[in-house]
Design an enzyme around this catalytic site. Sequence first.
Site, PDB file in Angstrom:
ATOM      1  N   TYR A  28       0.822  -1.207   0.000  1.00  0.00           N
ATOM      2  CA  TYR A  28       0.000   0.000   0.000  1.00  0.00           C
ATOM      3  C   TYR A  28       0.857   1.258   0.000  1.00  0.00           C
ATOM      4  O   TYR A  28       0.509   2.272  -0.605  1.00  0.00           O
ATOM      5  CB  TYR A  28      -0.943  -0.001   1.203  1.00  0.00           C
ATOM      6  CG  TYR A  28      -2.208  -0.781   0.973  1.00  0.00           C
ATOM      7  CD1 TYR A  28      -3.341  -0.162   0.458  1.00  0.00           C
ATOM      8  CD2 TYR A  28      -2.275  -2.140   1.250  1.00  0.00           C
ATOM      9  CE1 TYR A  28      -4.507  -0.872   0.235  1.00  0.00           C
ATOM     10  CE2 TYR A  28      -3.434  -2.867   1.034  1.00  0.00           C
ATOM     11  CZ  TYR A  28      -4.548  -2.226   0.518  1.00  0.00           C
ATOM     12  OH  TYR A  28      -5.703  -2.949   0.291  1.00  0.00           O
ATOM     13  N   GLU A  30      -9.162  -6.962   4.615  1.00  0.00           N
ATOM     14  CA  GLU A  30      -8.256  -7.999   4.122  1.00  0.00           C
ATOM     15  C   GLU A  30      -7.679  -8.839   5.257  1.00  0.00           C
ATOM     16  O   GLU A  30      -7.509 -10.054   5.109  1.00  0.00           O
ATOM     17  CB  GLU A  30      -7.153  -7.353   3.278  1.00  0.00           C
ATOM     18  CG  GLU A  30      -7.694  -6.839   1.948  1.00  0.00           C
ATOM     19  CD  GLU A  30      -6.809  -5.811   1.265  1.00  0.00           C
ATOM     20  OE1 GLU A  30      -5.604  -5.736   1.621  1.00  0.00           O
ATOM     21  OE2 GLU A  30      -7.311  -5.095   0.388  1.00  0.00           O
TER      22      GLU A  30
END
Length: 394
Positions: free
Chosen positions: A98, A140
């Site tokens: 990310y 997630e």
Amino acid sequence: MLSEKSKPLIEATAPVIVERLPEIAPKFYQSMFEAHPELLDGVFSRANQKSGAQPLTLAGSVIAFAQHLLTHPDSYPDELLSRVAHKHTSLGIVEPQYQIVHDHLLGAIAADLGDALTPEIGEAWDEVYWLMAEALLKLERGLYASQANDVIFAPFRLAERTETGGGTVVFTFEPADDTPMTPAIAGQYVSVKVRMSDGIEQPRQFTLIPGQEGTRRIAVKKDMDGEVTPVLHELPVGTELPISNPYGDVVLTDSEAPLVFLSAGIGVTPMVSFLDNLATEGSTREVRAIRVDPTDADAPLLSEQQEAVAKLSNGSLERWTTKSLEGDHTGRPDFAELNVSPDSHVYLCGRLGFMQDARSALVAAGVPGQNIRYEIFGPDLWMLHDDAARVQAA
């Protein structure tokens, strides 16, 4: 929740970034892959990079998230986030990635907008990105934790391959080691990684179709212009491939509402799984399966779908064939004339244009948009919910 400081800055700049997205997205990916070429090995699809679809999808999802925060400040776009989270976990996306995406996406926006991107505007978009990232990471983590194992990809051996209609091959895989298998929910998919001739692994998602316990079974239509499916079609029995745990949120709802399964071609795969699940449970729900194919010879999994429907006490199958007289109807259906009851839960799968036409006609005929669910494999440039759709159409 977006801060009051950032809200007017996002409101003012989102339309500009949406307009510039086709230029920003390729720069973002070029920069990221130059710095991290390893992401093209087993994570990102090269084919989708060439088509330009993947860059627009990832960058566009951030813009869609931002616009949702502006129009619905007290909520998040849950379906958008869920769809992305399931895709990410099927590919094994992890938290450090990310930061990589952040640095190159925000860098591409800054490079494109130049002096127009003030430090304050940059901070506002930084806030949007990390709000979305944290929401996704939370989802997630839960998805990873729900699996029966802690591996991203486990080795599976090709045990059987059989031909079905429409240039499609059904593959049955058995575990090649003792990794515990997570039971799949009807409608879910797995990522399969295939090694290309240059040594790079490429992932693709395929719906799981009914098979014996302890196996993973998929149906793969050959794309003559594709990179992966032609290789898959040539695999001999005994080949080992890495396969992910099952993911996907387009599953049957806990309801007794009538069901309509509308598919075209290889889009029948989730419908076969739904029908088999309902038959196994002895469901008495009203189930209406509608499929469109050119001919019988081009109809994948036709016999499996017919057998599943026959087991349902309140099920029916309507077939449309566009190039033959073999179906119940000839040509392509007028979706508005299908007489789908407004209380039905509708599931769509097929080419994007097919699903767009079907959804538009069904909504116009009185079926609420929230009752229509769909599945797309590859980059989802559609995103059915209205806020996201407006972003992509801008």
